[in-house]
Design a protein around this motif. Structure first.
Motif, PDB file in Angstrom:
ATOM      1  N   GLU A 151      -8.893  10.981  17.068  1.00 56.30           N
ATOM      2  CA  GLU A 151      -7.861  11.166  18.077  1.00 56.30           C
ATOM      3  C   GLU A 151      -8.052  10.274  19.296  1.00 56.30           C
ATOM      4  OE1 GLU A 151     -10.820  14.656  18.497  1.00 56.30           O
ATOM      5  OE2 GLU A 151      -9.793  13.566  16.875  1.00 56.30           O
ATOM      6  N   LYS A 152      -9.219   9.662  19.428  1.00 60.93           N
ATOM      7  CA  LYS A 152      -9.452   8.738  20.551  1.00 60.93           C
ATOM      8  C   LYS A 152      -8.983   7.318  20.248  1.00 60.93           C
ATOM      9  CE  LYS A 152     -13.558  11.089  22.426  1.00 60.93           C
ATOM     10  NZ  LYS A 152     -14.976  10.898  22.816  1.00 60.93           N
ATOM     11  N   VAL A 153      -8.663   7.049  18.994  1.00 60.47           N
ATOM     12  CA  VAL A 153      -8.361   5.687  18.565  1.00 60.47           C
ATOM     13  C   VAL A 153      -6.848   5.494  18.475  1.00 60.47           C
ATOM     14  CG1 VAL A 153      -8.685   3.942  16.767  1.00 60.47           C
ATOM     15  CG2 VAL A 153     -10.521   5.586  17.279  1.00 60.47           C
ATOM     16  N   HIS A 154      -6.341   4.509  19.222  1.00 60.31           N
ATOM     17  CA  HIS A 154      -4.913   4.190  19.235  1.00 60.31           C
ATOM     18  C   HIS A 154      -4.756   2.752  18.748  1.00 60.31           C
ATOM     19  CE1 HIS A 154      -5.054   7.601  22.053  1.00 60.31           C
ATOM     20  NE2 HIS A 154      -5.975   6.902  22.698  1.00 60.31           N
ATOM     21  N   PHE A 155      -3.724   2.488  17.941  1.00 60.52           N
ATOM     22  CA  PHE A 155      -3.577   1.129  17.432  1.00 60.52           C
ATOM     23  C   PHE A 155      -2.122   0.712  17.383  1.00 60.52           C
ATOM     24  CE2 PHE A 155      -3.134   3.775  13.683  1.00 60.52           C
ATOM     25  CZ  PHE A 155      -2.163   3.135  12.922  1.00 60.52           C
ATOM     26  N   GLU A 156      -1.927  -0.612  17.400  1.00 61.40           N
ATOM     27  CA  GLU A 156      -0.591  -1.178  17.291  1.00 61.40           C
ATOM     28  C   GLU A 156      -0.669  -2.476  16.498  1.00 61.40           C
ATOM     29  OE1 GLU A 156       2.899  -1.086  20.220  1.00 61.40           O
ATOM     30  OE2 GLU A 156       1.828  -2.916  20.773  1.00 61.40           O
ATOM     31  N   LEU A 157       0.305  -2.652  15.623  1.00 61.92           N
ATOM     32  CA  LEU A 157       0.432  -3.873  14.819  1.00 61.92           C
ATOM     33  C   LEU A 157       1.674  -4.629  15.245  1.00 61.92           C
ATOM     34  CD1 LEU A 157      -0.313  -2.319  11.353  1.00 61.92           C
ATOM     35  CD2 LEU A 157      -1.539  -4.287  12.247  1.00 61.92           C
ATOM     36  N   PHE A 158       1.596  -5.957  15.197  1.00 62.99           N
ATOM     37  CA  PHE A 158       2.788  -6.760  15.444  1.00 62.99           C
ATOM     38  C   PHE A 158       3.499  -7.096  14.143  1.00 62.99           C
ATOM     39  CE2 PHE A 158       0.965  -8.573  19.612  1.00 62.99           C
ATOM     40  CZ  PHE A 158       1.531  -7.526  20.319  1.00 62.99           C
ATOM     41  N   PHE A 159       2.758  -7.276  13.060  1.00 62.92           N
ATOM     42  CA  PHE A 159       3.343  -7.620  11.781  1.00 62.92           C
ATOM     43  C   PHE A 159       2.346  -7.276  10.689  1.00 62.92           C
ATOM     44  CE2 PHE A 159       0.799 -11.230  12.965  1.00 62.92           C
ATOM     45  CZ  PHE A 159       0.233 -11.657  11.796  1.00 62.92           C
ATOM     46  N   VAL A 160       2.835  -7.233   9.451  1.00 65.67           N
ATOM     47  CA  VAL A 160       1.978  -7.002   8.291  1.00 65.67           C
ATOM     48  C   VAL A 160       2.282  -8.100   7.292  1.00 65.67           C
ATOM     49  CG1 VAL A 160       1.360  -5.422   6.440  1.00 65.67           C
ATOM     50  CG2 VAL A 160       1.988  -4.520   8.683  1.00 65.67           C
ATOM     51  N   ASP A 161       1.279  -8.919   6.961  1.00 67.85           N
ATOM     52  CA  ASP A 161       1.525 -10.070   6.096  1.00 67.85           C
ATOM     53  C   ASP A 161       1.275  -9.733   4.630  1.00 67.85           C
ATOM     54  OD1 ASP A 161      -1.145  -9.724   6.455  1.00 67.85           O
ATOM     55  OD2 ASP A 161      -1.612 -11.823   6.888  1.00 67.85           O
ATOM     56  N   GLU A 162       1.915  -8.667   4.167  1.00 68.18           N
ATOM     57  CA  GLU A 162       1.844  -8.301   2.753  1.00 68.18           C
ATOM     58  C   GLU A 162       3.114  -7.560   2.404  1.00 68.18           C
ATOM     59  OE1 GLU A 162      -0.515  -4.034   2.953  1.00 68.18           O
ATOM     60  OE2 GLU A 162      -1.693  -5.868   2.733  1.00 68.18           O
ATOM     61  N   PRO A 163       3.562  -7.619   1.128  1.00 66.82           N
ATOM     62  CA  PRO A 163       4.813  -6.951   0.753  1.00 66.82           C
ATOM     63  C   PRO A 163       4.655  -5.439   0.784  1.00 66.82           C
ATOM     64  CG  PRO A 163       3.696  -7.797  -1.190  1.00 66.82           C
ATOM     65  CD  PRO A 163       2.931  -8.308  -0.009  1.00 66.82           C
ATOM     66  N   PRO A 164       5.756  -4.708   0.966  1.00 65.15           N
ATOM     67  CA  PRO A 164       5.669  -3.248   0.946  1.00 65.15           C
ATOM     68  C   PRO A 164       5.336  -2.743  -0.438  1.00 65.15           C
ATOM     69  CG  PRO A 164       7.947  -3.930   0.991  1.00 65.15           C
ATOM     70  CD  PRO A 164       7.124  -5.171   1.178  1.00 65.15           C
ATOM     71  N   PRO A 165       4.709  -1.561  -0.537  1.00 62.80           N
ATOM     72  CA  PRO A 165       4.425  -0.990  -1.852  1.00 62.80           C
ATOM     73  C   PRO A 165       5.709  -0.661  -2.592  1.00 62.80           C
ATOM     74  CG  PRO A 165       3.652   0.458  -0.062  1.00 62.80           C
ATOM     75  CD  PRO A 165       4.289  -0.737   0.566  1.00 62.80           C
ATOM     76  N   THR A 166       5.603  -0.525  -3.904  1.00 63.40           N
ATOM     77  CA  THR A 166       6.771  -0.164  -4.693  1.00 63.40           C
ATOM     78  C   THR A 166       7.117   1.296  -4.482  1.00 63.40           C
ATOM     79  OG1 THR A 166       5.344   0.312  -6.578  1.00 63.40           O
ATOM     80  CG2 THR A 166       6.309  -1.903  -6.446  1.00 63.40           C
ATOM     81  N   LEU A 167       8.361   1.601  -4.663  1.00 61.90           N
ATOM     82  CA  LEU A 167       8.847   2.966  -4.497  1.00 61.90           C
ATOM     83  C   LEU A 167       8.307   3.847  -5.614  1.00 61.90           C
ATOM     84  CD1 LEU A 167      10.814   4.648  -2.724  1.00 61.90           C
ATOM     85  CD2 LEU A 167      12.599   4.048  -4.340  1.00 61.90           C
ATOM     86  N   ARG A 168       7.616   4.924  -5.214  1.00 60.44           N
ATOM     87  CA  ARG A 168       6.983   5.770  -6.234  1.00 60.44           C
ATOM     88  C   ARG A 168       8.004   6.489  -7.105  1.00 60.44           C
ATOM     89  NH1 ARG A 168       3.350   6.954  -1.988  1.00 60.44           N
ATOM     90  NH2 ARG A 168       4.243   9.001  -1.607  1.00 60.44           N
ATOM     91  N   HIS A 169       9.194   6.742  -6.539  1.00 54.94           N
ATOM     92  CA  HIS A 169      10.231   7.427  -7.299  1.00 54.94           C
ATOM     93  C   HIS A 169      11.255   6.432  -7.844  1.00 54.94           C
ATOM     94  CE1 HIS A 169       8.803  11.395  -6.492  1.00 54.94           C
ATOM     95  NE2 HIS A 169       8.913  11.267  -5.190  1.00 54.94           N
ATOM     96  N   ALA A 170      10.777   5.238  -8.199  1.00 54.27           N
ATOM     97  CA  ALA A 170      11.705   4.204  -8.654  1.00 54.27           C
ATOM     98  C   ALA A 170      12.505   4.652  -9.868  1.00 54.27           C
ATOM     99  CB  ALA A 170      10.936   2.928  -8.986  1.00 54.27           C
ATOM    100  N   ASP A 171      11.942   5.551 -10.688  1.00 52.81           N
ATOM    101  CA  ASP A 171      12.653   5.995 -11.876  1.00 52.81           C
ATOM    102  C   ASP A 171      13.905   6.784 -11.534  1.00 52.81           C
ATOM    103  OD1 ASP A 171      10.676   7.854 -10.868  1.00 52.81           O
ATOM    104  OD2 ASP A 171      11.239   9.161 -12.535  1.00 52.81           O
TER     105      ASP A 171
END
Length: 355
Positions: free
Chosen positions: A238-258
């Motif tokens: 709870e003491k650790v706070h973080f922020e990202l500007f970007f993520v250089d990887e594709p999003p995961p696949t949708l688990r309910h794709a079926d």
């Protein structure tokens, strides 16, 4: 996090565009008296900018780098072929106006509360850290230790301002530059600011048992390494706070794709600013992208699951969120989602941006 209303954009005049390095600049805005209260910001917050190019609306979020109480100022690092960053750094001039939304974000420090702060940043991740450090150090009972990673000296953003902070606050501000492509006198300060280096650096430089807040900002790898090492060293989550500007990887696949079949839709209800809109939405398109066709006032910025601007609460139905780098675990448990990363799954879904 306070309820987020639809983003209202205001035209602010650019006061200054100050080069920082070969590929970065700081942009300062003038705020008219009638908007001053709206643009009061807390250290760590961000500004979302809007621009229309060839009839298409684009938005980007940039962290504020000024101390609390100063004019809003953002740090911008140029992205290759960046439609927004290149424009801000090379084309925008003082006196021009830019559309800017009110400050927002959950990455916020309280300068009025004394404490020991640890800041770990890399590259342009220094932008909100500068605001946090300068603001909390105004409290004479606070201290800051900052570990800042870069490739080389010439790529360090805000180098002079960080030096000025050190000169002003002396032992209350401990600043460590770690350079990956430039040798330093101390071997520990030469190389990437990765998990191994953090394991060696932190016990030496920081009284971790006494730390009140840890602030992390930079690439995904740095955030993941730092959180892992801090947990190993006994720092409470709870003491650790973080922020990202970007993520250089594709999003995961949708688990309910079926369940996603072409032509199948869900009836999705969106609540924003007290107004309710219901429309059929394709299950293979995010809630945000679909809803924007009928609600142009929906808040968004990065559309990458990073900034948290599009946060809303699922109050009915089932959805699938495929990426989340902005919400805390407690928010997810309370059914909050990032609508830019969320797909409808059940026949009917209701998401509330006002929650």
């Amino acid at each position: 996090m306070a309820p987020r209303q639809g983003q209202a954009f205001h035209r602010l005049t650019v006061r200054d565009v100050e080069p920082l390095t070969d590929d970065s600049a700081a942009v300062t805005f003038d705020v008219p008296d009638d908007l001053r209260e709206l643009f009061d910001f807390e250290p760590g917050e961000s500004l979302t900018l809007r621009r229309v190019v060839d009839g298409v609306e684009h938005r980007r979020t940039y962290s504020i780098c000024a101390p609390a109480g100063a004019a809003p100022r953002i740090g911008v690092r140029e992205i290759p072929d960046g439609m927004f960053s290149s424009w801000l750094i090379h084309q925008v001039e003082p006196g021009e106006t830019v559309e800017v939304a009110e400050p927002s974000g959950s990455f916020r420090a309280d300068p009025g509360s004394p404490g020991r702060h640890l800041c770990i940043a890399a590259g342009s991740g220094i932008t909100p850290m500068l605001s946090i450090a300068a603001s909390v150090l105004a409290n004479p009972a606070s201290t800051v230790t900052m570990l800042y990673g870069n490739r080389e000296t010439t790529s360090v953003m805000f180098a002079e301002e960080l030096g000025d902070l050190k000169n002003l606050h002396g032992p209350r501000f401990d600043l460590v530059h770690v350079l990956s492509r430039e040798p330093r006198d101390v071997e520990l300060f030469s190389g990437r600011l990765d998990a191994d280096r953090l394991r060696r650096l932190l016990p030496i430089k920081v009284p971790l048992a006494a730390i009140d807040h840890v602030w992390l900002c930079g690439p995904l790898g740095l955030i993941q390494d730092a959180r892992t090492v801090l947990e190993e060293l006994g720092v409470a989550q709870e003491k650790v706070h973080f922020e990202l500007f970007f993520v250089d990887e594709p999003p995961p696949t949708l688990r309910h794709a079926d369940r996603v079949v072409e032509g199948v839709t869900s009836e999705v209800t969106v609540v924003l600013d007290g107004r309710t809109t219901t429309t059929p939405m394709a299950r293979d398109t995010t809630v945000l992208d679909s809803a924007q066709a009928v609600r142009s006032d929906l808040p968004f910025a990065c559309k990458g699951g990073v900034c948290g601007t599009c946060r809303a609460k699922v109050v009915d139905g089932e959805v699938e969120m495929v990426r989340n780098y902005a919400l805390e675990p407690a928010e997810v448990e309370q059914q909050f989602v990032l609508t830019c990363q969320t797909y409808p799954v059940s026949d009917a879904v209701t998401v509330d941006f006002d929650a």
